[in-house]
Write a protein that holds these residues in place. Structure first.
Motif, PDB file in Angstrom:
ATOM      1  N   ALA A 165       0.829  -1.209   0.000  1.00 39.48           N
ATOM      2  CA  ALA A 165       0.000   0.000   0.000  1.00 39.48           C
ATOM      3  C   ALA A 165       0.861   1.256   0.000  1.00 39.48           C
ATOM      4  O   ALA A 165       0.554   2.241  -0.687  1.00 39.48           O
ATOM      5  CB  ALA A 165      -0.918  -0.009   1.227  1.00 39.48           C
ATOM      6  N   ALA A 196       0.923   4.541  -2.537  1.00 43.64           N
ATOM      7  CA  ALA A 196       0.285   5.701  -1.914  1.00 43.64           C
ATOM      8  C   ALA A 196       0.748   6.992  -2.586  1.00 43.64           C
ATOM      9  O   ALA A 196       1.928   7.157  -2.887  1.00 43.64           O
ATOM     10  CB  ALA A 196       0.614   5.734  -0.428  1.00 43.64           C
ATOM     11  N   THR A 197      -0.185   7.882  -2.799  1.00 47.01           N
ATOM     12  CA  THR A 197       0.153   9.174  -3.423  1.00 47.01           C
ATOM     13  C   THR A 197      -0.306  10.358  -2.579  1.00 47.01           C
ATOM     14  O   THR A 197       0.076  11.495  -2.861  1.00 47.01           O
ATOM     15  CB  THR A 197      -0.496   9.283  -4.816  1.00 47.01           C
ATOM     16  OG1 THR A 197      -1.909   9.078  -4.704  1.00 47.01           O
ATOM     17  CG2 THR A 197       0.102   8.253  -5.772  1.00 47.01           C
ATOM     18  N   THR A 198      -1.100  10.102  -1.547  1.00 48.53           N
ATOM     19  CA  THR A 198      -1.550  11.178  -0.668  1.00 48.53           C
ATOM     20  C   THR A 198      -1.021  10.945   0.740  1.00 48.53           C
ATOM     21  O   THR A 198      -0.646   9.835   1.114  1.00 48.53           O
ATOM     22  CB  THR A 198      -3.091  11.261  -0.610  1.00 48.53           C
ATOM     23  OG1 THR A 198      -3.603  10.082   0.046  1.00 48.53           O
ATOM     24  CG2 THR A 198      -3.679  11.358  -2.011  1.00 48.53           C
ATOM     25  N   GLU A 256      -3.071   8.322   2.701  1.00 51.62           N
ATOM     26  CA  GLU A 256      -2.776   6.938   2.296  1.00 51.62           C
ATOM     27  C   GLU A 256      -1.445   6.470   2.876  1.00 51.62           C
ATOM     28  O   GLU A 256      -1.314   5.334   3.333  1.00 51.62           O
ATOM     29  CB  GLU A 256      -2.748   6.841   0.770  1.00 51.62           C
ATOM     30  CG  GLU A 256      -4.106   7.037   0.107  1.00 51.62           C
ATOM     31  CD  GLU A 256      -4.003   7.145  -1.409  1.00 51.62           C
ATOM     32  OE1 GLU A 256      -5.057   7.102  -2.073  1.00 51.62           O
ATOM     33  OE2 GLU A 256      -2.865   7.282  -1.925  1.00 51.62           O
ATOM     34  N   GLY A 257      -0.459   7.360   2.864  1.00 50.83           N
ATOM     35  CA  GLY A 257       0.845   7.009   3.415  1.00 50.83           C
ATOM     36  C   GLY A 257       0.781   6.740   4.910  1.00 50.83           C
ATOM     37  O   GLY A 257       1.378   5.779   5.409  1.00 50.83           O
ATOM     38  N   ALA A 311      -1.849   5.755   6.655  1.00 52.07           N
ATOM     39  CA  ALA A 311      -2.572   4.492   6.875  1.00 52.07           C
ATOM     40  C   ALA A 311      -1.657   3.293   6.666  1.00 52.07           C
ATOM     41  O   ALA A 311      -1.692   2.322   7.431  1.00 52.07           O
ATOM     42  CB  ALA A 311      -3.779   4.422   5.945  1.00 52.07           C
ATOM     43  N   ALA A 312      -0.823   3.362   5.643  1.00 57.46           N
ATOM     44  CA  ALA A 312       0.107   2.259   5.381  1.00 57.46           C
ATOM     45  C   ALA A 312       1.104   2.103   6.522  1.00 57.46           C
ATOM     46  O   ALA A 312       1.401   0.980   6.964  1.00 57.46           O
ATOM     47  CB  ALA A 312       0.842   2.493   4.063  1.00 57.46           C
TER      48      ALA A 312
END
Length: 439
Positions: free
Chosen positions: A98, A102-104, A107-108, A110-111
């Motif tokens: 993930a 991830a690009t935001t 998202e980063g 959360a990973a």
């Protein structure tokens, strides 16, 4: 007699197969944990973030890791190491995939949360395997060997990952590293066993019994001595390797990325060299383990003081000394686990180990956050405006954490020694004489 019914000898061939298989998961976990440290400056560009947001990546990962330690210790006493190792490697694999895509910022983050969850399920089960599969006299040295071997993961993050990131980019580099998790999960399924003796498999422990075990471990002064020892010794190396060391060396001290990567690799080499030395010391002088920790912490504080007070940028030889001395805190912090083992019976070793493991990562979490917060105040323009003076102010925050840790080590060392002397004078005398004791 089937293979499942057979009792395996402690420290035998099967013990090493189980240990090495579990150790491979730990190496992967250290790689995943350290993989952001060399990519911090790239992450600020990819996610368009400032220092405080960059520190949040590591902060949430460490927070989740620390918060999971006591539950993981209790779950370990309930389910055994194999199941936790399997859950851990699967969680890290999914999270690293993930993170690769991830690009935001959200998202980063959360990973990194799930990387922290998976990472939290690896080290304590591995120490349980060491405690169950090997003779007591070999446990201190094997604990150091475990920390030493885990540095292979940091080594792979310090140099090969730097090369991959600059040659192939973010997504291919992180996705490739995540793919290794699938193979490592198969290792756990096929080769790891909870116990060398099936007749002594872990009992089905009720939730109330687990809670009692955690409370009993926490009330033991030796457990808290281990926690504060881990707290004080580990965070300097963790903060440096996981996030702020690379920017400090490149943006603050003006080193090239390749030289900074080499210094991070030197930290790993130092850990490899000093781990067996520390393991031998605590085996021979178990009564002086907390004294060793205090000496390591004072040495780290002293070298950092010289670097931060140096006018302008520090010379390269001094930075080499800095990374060498700071790196010793990693294997030194493992002494905390040996302290917990000394003062707790095997039935609550998982809970005690989990409590100790909270220490270093709680300190790391606090320090990472403090440094990021201060950098945003003294260099609001972001990484392009970082200077040696910016890092001089920010890195000074470490002294708040060191001071707290040293005070607590002195406090609980006295309590642990006095309690053992009153409750078991023979064990106290044996410990002073250099003998390893088992509760």
């Amino acid at each position: 007699m089937t293979r499942r019914d057979r009792q395996f000898p402690l420290g035998g061939r099967q013990a090493w197969i189980v240990y090495v298989s579990a150790l491979a998961i730990y190496i992967l976990a250290v790689f995943n944990r350290s993989s952001l440290g060399v990519a911090g400056l790239l992450a600020t560009e990819r996610f368009h973030i400032a220092a405080t947001q960059l520190s949040i990546f590591t902060m949430v990962q460490l927070f989740v890791y620390a918060a999971m330690q006591i539950p993981v210790g209790a779950l370990l006493d309930r389910f055994g190491p194999k199941r936790l190792l399997l859950c851990g490697v699967l969680a890290m694999t999914v999270a690293q995939f993930a993170f690769a895509f991830a690009t935001t910022f959200a998202e980063g983050v959360a990973a990194r949360v799930f990387i922290g969850i998976g990472d939290s399920m690896v080290f304590i089960p591995l120490l349980r395997i060491v405690a169950l599969w090997f003779p007591p006299l070999r446990i201190p040295m094997l604990s150091q060997l475990t920390g030493l071997s885990g540095q292979l993961g940091a080594l792979m993050a310090a140099s090969p990952l730097v090369y991959a990131l600059h040659r192939w980019g973010w997504t291919p580099s992180y996705a490739s590293s995540a793919a290794a998790g699938v193979l490592f999960a198969l290792l756990v399924l096929l080769l790891v066993r909870d116990s060398p003796n099936p007749d002594h498999e872990l009992d089905q422990i009720k939730v109330r019994a687990i809670a009692r075990g955690v409370r009993a471990a926490w009330r033991t002064p030796g457990t808290r001595l281990g926690l504060w020892s881990h707290f004080s010794a580990q965070f300097g190396a963790t903060v440096f390797a996981l996030l702020w060391g690379y920017p400090f060396l490149v943006a603050g001290q003006g080193l090239s990325p390749s030289t900074a990567g080499t210094l991070l690799m030197l930290m790993t080499v130092t850990t490899v060299i000093t781990s067996p030395v520390i393991g031998g010391f605590i085996t021979k002088y178990p009564f002086s383990r907390s004294t060793l920790i205090l000496g390591i912490v004072v040495a780290i504080m002293t070298v950092w003081g010289v670097v931060l007070l140096w006018p302008g940028r520090a010379p390269l030889p001094l930075l080499v000394v800095l990374v060498l001395v700071t790196a010793v805190g990693g294997p030194g912090s493992l002494v905390g686990f040996d302290l917990a083992r000394t003062f707790n019976p095997p039935t609550r070793l998982g809970s005690a180990t989990g409590i100790v493991n909270v220490g270093g990562f709680l300190a790391s979490l606090s320090t990472v956050t403090l440094i990021g917060f201060i950098l945003d105040r003294v260099a609001p323009g972001g990484p392009t405006t970082y200077t040696v003076d910016s890092f001089r102010v920010a890195m000074s925050a470490q002294y708040l954490v060191w001071t707290l840790g040293v005070v607590q080590i002195l406090r609980y060392r006295h309590k642990a020694r006095r309690g053992l002397q009153e409750s078991d004078p023979e064990a106290y005398a044996a410990l002073r004489a250099g003998q390893s004791i088992v509760p």
